[in-house]
Design a protein around this motif. Structure first.
Motif, short mmCIF file in Angstrom:
data_model
loop_
_atom_site.label_atom_id
_atom_site.label_comp_id
_atom_site.label_asym_id
_atom_site.label_seq_id
_atom_site.Cartn_x
_atom_site.Cartn_y
_atom_site.Cartn_z
N ALA A 171 51.83 5.27 -66.58
CA ALA A 171 51.97 4.13 -65.67
C ALA A 171 53.39 3.59 -65.72
O ALA A 171 53.96 3.39 -66.80
CB ALA A 171 50.97 3.05 -66.04
N VAL A 172 53.92 3.34 -64.55
CA VAL A 172 55.29 2.84 -64.46
C VAL A 172 55.23 1.40 -63.97
O VAL A 172 55.07 1.13 -62.78
CB VAL A 172 56.13 3.70 -63.49
N MET A 173 55.30 0.46 -64.90
CA MET A 173 55.41 -0.95 -64.54
C MET A 173 56.18 -1.67 -65.63
O MET A 173 55.82 -1.61 -66.81
CB MET A 173 54.05 -1.60 -64.34
N ASP A 174 57.24 -2.31 -65.24
CA ASP A 174 58.03 -3.11 -66.15
C ASP A 174 57.83 -4.58 -65.78
O ASP A 174 58.08 -4.96 -64.64
CB ASP A 174 59.50 -2.73 -66.07
N GLU B 177 51.96 -0.79 -53.53
CA GLU B 177 52.33 -0.99 -52.13
C GLU B 177 53.79 -1.42 -51.99
O GLU B 177 54.45 -1.12 -51.00
CB GLU B 177 51.41 -2.03 -51.48
N VAL B 178 54.28 -2.17 -52.98
CA VAL B 178 55.71 -2.53 -53.03
C VAL B 178 56.23 -2.16 -54.42
O VAL B 178 55.49 -2.17 -55.40
CB VAL B 178 55.93 -4.03 -52.75
N ALA B 179 57.52 -1.84 -54.50
CA ALA B 179 58.09 -1.32 -55.74
C ALA B 179 58.56 -2.42 -56.68
O ALA B 179 58.69 -2.18 -57.89
CB ALA B 179 59.25 -0.38 -55.41
N ALA B 180 58.84 -3.61 -56.17
CA ALA B 180 59.35 -4.69 -57.03
C ALA B 180 59.01 -6.04 -56.42
O ALA B 180 59.02 -6.19 -55.19
CB ALA B 180 60.86 -4.55 -57.22
N THR C 170 58.70 -4.47 -61.73
CA THR C 170 59.01 -3.23 -61.01
C THR C 170 57.88 -2.24 -61.32
O THR C 170 57.42 -2.17 -62.46
CB THR C 170 60.36 -2.64 -61.43
N ALA C 171 57.45 -1.52 -60.31
CA ALA C 171 56.26 -0.68 -60.49
C ALA C 171 56.34 0.56 -59.62
O ALA C 171 56.92 0.54 -58.53
CB ALA C 171 55.00 -1.47 -60.15
N GLY C 172 55.73 1.63 -60.11
CA GLY C 172 55.58 2.84 -59.31
C GLY C 172 54.15 2.95 -58.82
O GLY C 172 53.22 2.48 -59.46
#
Length: 490
Positions: A51-54, A336-339, A331-333
């Motif tokens: 999972a890509v989320m900061d 629906e939106v990236a940031a 910030t997320a991969g």
């Protein structure tokens, strides 16, 4: 106008008050396209690793896309959509704490929480998403097929479309199993509601290929995950609670129960034996509690909220208890939106939600509380026996301590029938967790309190077909109780 059909106008292909036989059949199956429980655990662990989320804490005044209203001090989104942090003034005559003020999440939109189900080889499966939210304590949790606010699904953020949304916008070809608007936490949200939906895909509909973060799971697999800490998110638990998991066929399909307690639990779900009180009495009791409640809650400007301060980039109570309002930049991969940036409510400590339970003539009954909360639309909803954050009571009068909290916290281990920690909604709340307990009490335990009554699970299921009867904590525990009809002891 909303793209969703009005709940009352949904084409219902049969009533489900007597149960939906495919539900207990699915609950009895512990393997699916993904494999068994071990395979699901490995998949979720892999999703958490990838999972890509900061999520980075930032001062409230530095939130991109948010501003402080110069007239009210409310924290609002520049679009005028999504939600706001406002103030609430609460008056409860005769209570241990008669008046207080607090920040509150004001989100008047009705979102959709939807689970898509379909039969494979005669077994009903639910399409579930491994989803990370900025407030989740452990990253990825299992969420419904669709979990979106109106601002999300109308794409105010100009982001990507919500996957599978079309099945919940146009149900004409499919079968609606559950469709009801339900509240969220009345202590943190002002009159917040979501549409809880379960839609069964038509048998002749084209195959649905799951997106990479989605998988088809049986109810049995979901029930197994109920016993694990922070596995099923709050939205999944509330939607599952609205399933008509009732009817005389339950003991026949699931067996008599592994012990006396689960036997009584199955009879409580089936509804064949009735309850201590008839449904007319129950409805009259709820109506009386709502009529008797004298609490008032009114919106006030956030800058006028007493005993709360804004400093160090957050909003906090002067005691250091209750909760903070913090800011995060995300910030997320795969979203629906990236940031984006947003406020989150961060509780001061973990809470406790618990049902006291006992058999009455061989049928399990739960001690339900007719509970007033400041943010409820209809003043009172039915909650668990105990619902609180114990740490908060160090700053409150002794009379404010919830009834039966000591019975729950002091229960002997052999009386604790269910015990797991579950997260609350991670899109608005930061690391909010509640210990979920079902505690069996002595059969002669009879509380003398007008706001508490013994009800069966079948009665709670009947109430769950309608809005604003069971609060989100009670709904979460109902799902946990349903899971106990099929899971093995840990």
């Amino acid at each position: 106008m909303s793209a969703f059909p009005p709940a009352a106008a949904v084409r219902a292909q049969g009533e489900h008050g007597d149960g939906h036989a495919s539900l207990p059949r699915s609950a009895a199956v512990r393997s699916g396209p993904l494999g068994g429980s071990g395979d699901i655990g490995r998949w979720l662990a892999g999703q958490r690793r990838s999972a890509v989320m900061d999520v980075r804490r930032v001062p409230l005044e530095d939130l991109a896309g948010w501003r402080t209203d110069p007239d009210t001090g409310d924290l609002v989104h520049t679009s005028g959509k999504f939600f706001a942090i406002a103030g609430l003034d609460v008056l409860v005559p005769g209570a241990a704490v008669e008046r207080w003020q607090q920040p509150i999440i004001d989100q008047p939109e009705v979102g959709v929480l939807g689970i898509l189900v379909r039969e494979f080889d005669g077994v009903l499966h639910a399409l579930m998403q491994a989803k990370v939210e900025p407030g989740n304590c452990n990253g990825v949790q299992l969420s419904p097929t669709v979990q979106a606010t109106r601002s999300n699904y109308t794409r105010v953020h100009r982001g990507a479309a919500v996957p599978y949304l079309e099945y919940f916008q146009d149900t004409a070809r499919h079968r609606v199993i559950a469709d009801v608007r339900q509240s969220e936490q009345g202590s943190w949200f002002h009159r917040k509601r979501n549409r809880n939906m379960v839609v069964e895909v038509a048998a002749d509909a084209p195959d649905i290929a799951p997106h990479p973060d989605f998988h088809w799971l049986t109810l049995g697999q979901l029930h197994d995950l109920c016993a694990e800490d922070n596995a099923l998110n709050m939205d999944t638990r509330t939607v599952l609670s609205c399933l008509p998991f009732v009817g005389p066929a339950l003991p026949e399909l699931l067996g008599p129960g592994r012990d006396a307690f689960t036997g009584a639990l199955l009879r409580s779900c089936s509804g064949t034996a009735g309850g201590r009180y008839g449904m007319t009495e129950v409805l009259s009791w709820v109506t009386e509690a709502r009529t008797r409640a004298l609490s008032e809650a009114r919106r006030i400007p956030l800058r006028e909220v007493a005993h709360w301060r804004r400093g160090d980039g957050r909003i906090s109570h002067e005691s250091g208890l209750f909760f903070d309002v913090i800011g995060v930049a995300v910030t997320a991969g795969g979203r629906e939106v990236a940031a984006w940036s947003q406020p989150l409510v961060e509780p001061c400590d973990d809470g406790v939600v618990a049902f006291l339970a006992k058999p009455v003539d061989g049928v399990l009954h739960l001690l339900v509380h007719a509970k007033a909360e400041a943010g409820f639309l209809d003043v009172v909803e039915l909650g668990p026996t105990v619902q609180c954050t114990p740490a908060n009571y160090t700053a409150l009068p002794a009379a404010a301590r919830p009834p039966f909290l000591d019975e729950v916290l002091g229960a002997a281990p052999d009386r604790i029938r269910f015990d797991a920690v579950h997260s609350e909604e991670g899109g608005r709340l930061h690391h909010a967790r509640n210990r979920h307990l079902v505690v069996e009490t002595a059969e002669d335990f009879e509380p003398d309190h007008p706001d508490y009554r013994w009800l069966t699970l079948a009665q709670l299921s009947q109430l769950l077909r309608h809005s604003n009867y069971l609060n989100v904590q009670a709904r979460s525990l109902v799902t946990c109780l349903h899971s106990m009809t099929t899971t093995t002891p840990t």
